[in-house]
Design an enzyme around this catalytic site. Sequence first.
Site, PDB file in Angstrom:
ATOM      1  N   ASP A   2       0.625  -0.867   0.189  1.00  0.00           N
ATOM      2  CA  ASP A   2      -0.545   0.458   0.286  1.00  0.00           C
ATOM      3  C   ASP A   2       0.719   1.203   0.092  1.00  0.00           C
ATOM      4  OD1 ASP A   2      -2.493   1.344  -0.089  1.00  0.00           O
ATOM      5  OD2 ASP A   2      -2.801   1.491   2.078  1.00  0.00           O
ATOM      6  N   HIS A  19       2.328   3.706  -9.768  1.00  0.00           N
ATOM      7  CA  HIS A  19       2.849   2.456  -9.661  1.00  0.00           C
ATOM      8  C   HIS A  19       3.718   1.126 -10.336  1.00  0.00           C
ATOM      9  CE1 HIS A  19      -1.631   2.317  -8.396  1.00  0.00           C
ATOM     10  NE2 HIS A  19      -1.865   2.452  -8.580  1.00  0.00           N
ATOM     11  N   LEU A 113      12.011 -19.992  -4.660  1.00  0.00           N
ATOM     12  CA  LEU A 113      11.232 -19.447  -4.245  1.00  0.00           C
ATOM     13  C   LEU A 113       9.462 -19.235  -4.657  1.00  0.00           C
ATOM     14  CD1 LEU A 113      10.140 -17.280  -1.964  1.00  0.00           C
ATOM     15  CD2 LEU A 113      10.536 -15.228  -3.839  1.00  0.00           C
TER      16      LEU A 113
END
Length: 222
Positions: A2, A19, A113
């Site tokens: 956020d 963004h 991962l």
Amino acid sequence: MDGNGRWAERKGLPRVAGHRAGAEAVRRAMQSAADAGVECLTIYAFSSENWRRSEEEVSDLKGLMRFYVERELATLKKERVRLKLIGEPRSFGDELFARLQRAVDETRDNDRLTLVVALNYGSQAEIAAAARGLAQRAVAGEIAPDAIDEQAIGDLLQTRDLPPLDLLIRTSGEIRLSNFLLWQAAYAELIFTDVLWPDFDEAAFGEALAEYGRRQRRFGGR
């Protein structure tokens, strides 16, 4: 993740610039997680509520997804990162979904991962879907109602093949889960930081892991 919009506003930039910076922070977080030996990293890239944003911002976000999935595919392969999607990514259209699915398919066997990207995801909808599935099985006589327990619900969640959630981090000073992994976070450690997501760097990730290491996890046992 956020704070992209606020980061851009503080710098006098359009929201799309925030963004873009946030996407770079994802790359840093992925690398930090892999280097630290984290087994699975889940990022909340687009919530089911984000459709309420302006058409222009949603279009910008879809364009960034398209750009970064193509640009980062080689990195995912090199770093042996497996990509997994949760949510309803088909809602972004056939062309973008095909690109995302290609990345999932081409990284399927990577083992360093697992990077889970939540796209058009809402935890309440996920839990409701699991409940509907169990109700349908009960009506069909495939399962007894009194056999429905936590494990039965967990087995129908989109995270059923992932390890338990240990640590949940929220950036930008907001102190809420915002419909993210509600079931999975039942015994997760929670960290809320004032750092805006684009500024969440390797040091911030390391600090979060260090804080997690200082926690005593009791799981209600004592």
